[in-house]
Design an enzyme around this catalytic site. Structure first.
Site, PDB file in Angstrom:
ATOM      1  N   TYR A  32       0.811  -1.125   0.053  1.00  0.00           N
ATOM      2  CA  TYR A  32       0.079  -0.233  -0.075  1.00  0.00           C
ATOM      3  C   TYR A  32       1.007   1.227   0.058  1.00  0.00           C
ATOM      4  CZ  TYR A  32       0.897   0.970   5.082  1.00  0.00           C
ATOM      5  OH  TYR A  32       1.567   1.449   6.301  1.00  0.00           O
ATOM      6  N   ARG A  51       8.288   4.190  -4.857  1.00  0.00           N
ATOM      7  CA  ARG A  51       8.118   3.187  -3.647  1.00  0.00           C
ATOM      8  C   ARG A  51       7.432   1.898  -3.926  1.00  0.00           C
ATOM      9  NH1 ARG A  51       7.498   5.213   2.316  1.00  0.00           N
ATOM     10  NH2 ARG A  51       5.245   5.384   1.583  1.00  0.00           N
ATOM     11  N   ARG A  99      -7.783 -20.527  -1.435  1.00  0.00           N
ATOM     12  CA  ARG A  99      -6.694 -20.285  -0.647  1.00  0.00           C
ATOM     13  C   ARG A  99      -5.865 -21.403  -0.811  1.00  0.00           C
ATOM     14  NH1 ARG A  99      -5.030 -21.462   4.261  1.00  0.00           N
ATOM     15  NH2 ARG A  99      -4.177 -19.544   5.672  1.00  0.00           N
ATOM     16  N   HIS A 101      -1.114 -21.294   0.258  1.00  0.00           N
ATOM     17  CA  HIS A 101      -0.034 -20.180   0.403  1.00  0.00           C
ATOM     18  C   HIS A 101       0.951 -19.637  -0.984  1.00  0.00           C
ATOM     19  CE1 HIS A 101      -1.193 -21.428   4.690  1.00  0.00           C
ATOM     20  NE2 HIS A 101      -0.267 -20.726   4.989  1.00  0.00           N
ATOM     21  N   LYS A 145       6.487  -2.124   1.670  1.00  0.00           N
ATOM     22  CA  LYS A 145       5.295  -1.338   2.616  1.00  0.00           C
ATOM     23  C   LYS A 145       4.166  -2.221   2.187  1.00  0.00           C
ATOM     24  CE  LYS A 145       3.228   3.275   3.100  1.00  0.00           C
ATOM     25  NZ  LYS A 145       3.337   3.187   4.587  1.00  0.00           N
ATOM     26  N   GLU A 177      12.837   2.491  14.077  1.00  0.00           N
ATOM     27  CA  GLU A 177      12.012   3.727  13.442  1.00  0.00           C
ATOM     28  C   GLU A 177      10.583   3.679  14.574  1.00  0.00           C
ATOM     29  OE1 GLU A 177      10.403   2.990   9.843  1.00  0.00           O
ATOM     30  OE2 GLU A 177      10.203   0.925   9.905  1.00  0.00           O
ATOM     31  N   LEU A 201      11.358   1.500   7.026  1.00  0.00           N
ATOM     32  CA  LEU A 201      10.708   2.053   5.698  1.00  0.00           C
ATOM     33  C   LEU A 201      11.443   3.119   5.321  1.00  0.00           C
ATOM     34  CD1 LEU A 201       8.338   1.134   3.771  1.00  0.00           C
ATOM     35  CD2 LEU A 201       7.251   2.974   5.045  1.00  0.00           C
TER      36      LEU A 201
HETATM   37  N1  PMP Z   1       7.885   3.815   8.911  1.00  0.00           N
HETATM   38  C1  PMP Z   1       6.593   2.927   8.845  1.00  0.00           C
HETATM   39  C2  PMP Z   1       6.933   1.697   9.725  1.00  0.00           C
HETATM   40  C3  PMP Z   1       5.545   3.637   8.428  1.00  0.00           C
HETATM   41  O1  PMP Z   1       4.210   2.895   8.744  1.00  0.00           O
HETATM   42  C4  PMP Z   1       5.424   4.667   7.928  1.00  0.00           C
HETATM   43  C5  PMP Z   1       4.216   5.390   7.391  1.00  0.00           C
HETATM   44  N2  PMP Z   1       3.681   4.689   6.401  1.00  0.00           N
HETATM   45  C6  PMP Z   1       6.687   5.577   7.876  1.00  0.00           C
HETATM   46  C7  PMP Z   1       7.927   4.928   8.359  1.00  0.00           C
HETATM   47  C8  PMP Z   1       6.758   6.818   7.196  1.00  0.00           C
HETATM   48  O2  PMP Z   1       6.634   6.716   5.662  1.00  0.00           O
HETATM   49  P1  PMP Z   1       6.011   8.054   4.934  1.00  0.00           P
HETATM   50  O3  PMP Z   1       6.906   9.181   5.491  1.00  0.00           O
HETATM   51  O4  PMP Z   1       6.237   7.548   3.496  1.00  0.00           O
HETATM   52  O5  PMP Z   1       4.635   8.250   5.552  1.00  0.00           O
END
Ligand code: PMP
Length: 281
Positions: A32, A51, A99, A101, A145, A177, A201
């Protein structure tokens, strides 16, 4: 929200049907993006699409039509909804199949997107917020993501129950993070953040902040730092599409620096505001 993008078409929201055998629904097998809309325009659209393309490639999910068409449709959604300040939620799953895997032989990715109003969180941007620490229990491909967000959901819930804005994740002594944000700290005039690898991310807001720091000649160190270093920081802030640049004033109830939004955080916020203002027609 009246309309949705659904498998190549923009339709009234009520027409969208999710099949119980959608792989996203059963396996969390999808990716997403959340894209910010300011003044009726998409913020950092190209970066989000880059991304998205990467996440799809890493999971070997073929996108069923061109990303140019997807971009046109997403922009069309913003116009149809007359959205000024809001977000686009965009999701692509591997498709619908009985379904099992392993990847299905024949399945076409399901694409859904919608645009909805989302006010800027002015209070926390200006006044800052608090955070807790939480063990990072997520998988080892946090660079993708993916819609699998249970590790993030549990951490955010722990933050909420503690009355905090965000959970700052750590693997052992190393801080990674936030549960839905990237993390920066300032120490002696230098900006520190976790390097880009599979443990975090590659946040779009992080990318913007990295560029702004460069323009403002704020030295940036992309190296891991520890919980002890975090507590000794002068300033701390999180970045994300929805929370923008938000100062973090306390972690687990302990003050960071002077416990007020710091000078470098403010400088970056002001530069970020100028970027947003560029989207005004
Ligand atoms: N890290 C994680 C785990 C996130 O879920 C997000 C937001 N989706 C971010 C960092 C920040 O990413 P962005 O600046 O692209 O929203």
């Amino acid at each position: 929200m009246d309309y949705m993008l659904w498998n190549g078409r923009i339709v009234p929201k009520g027409e969208v049907r999710v099949d119980p055998e959608d792989r996203g629904y059963q396996f969390g097998d999808g990716v997403y993006e959340v894209i910010r809309v300011y003044h009726g325009n998409l913020f950092a659209e190209a970066e989000h699409f880059t991304r998205l393309e990467r996440s799809l490639k890493e999971l070997r999910i073929p996108f069923p039509y061109s990303l140019e068409k997807l971009s046109r449709q997403v922009n069309e959604l913003v116009r149809l909804e007359k959205l000024e300040d809001g977000i686009i939620y965009l999701q692509v799953t591997r498709g619908t199949a009985p379904r099992a895997h392993a990847f299905p032989q024949e399945a076409e990715a399901n694409v859904i997107a919608y645009a909805s109003p989302y006010p800027r969180p002015v209070d926390t941007i200006v006044n800052g917020g608090s955070a807790i620490l939480a063990e990072d229990i997520r998988w080892l491909r946090c660079d993708i993501k993916s819609i699998n967000l249970l590790g993030n959901v549990l951490a955010k819930q722990a933050a909420k129950e503690a009355g905090a804005l965000e959970a700052i994740l750590h693997r052992g002594k190393t801080v990674t993070e936030g549960s839905s944000s990237n993390l920066f700290m300032v120490k002696e005039g230098k900006l520190f953040t976790h390097p880009l690898n599979s443990l975090i991310l590659n946040g779009i807001t992080r990318q913007v902040v990295v560029k702004l720091a460069h323009q403002l000649k704020i030295p940036l160190v992309e190296e891991t730092f520890t919980i002890d270093q975090l507590f000794a920081a002068d300033e701390l802030f999180i970045t994300s599409t929805t929370n923008e640049i938000t100062p973090i004033l306390t972690v687990d109830g302990k003050k960071i620096g002077h416990g007020v939004p710091g000078v470098i955080s403010r400088q970056l916020q002001e530069a970020f505001e100028r970027r947003i203002a560029l989207l005004k027609a």
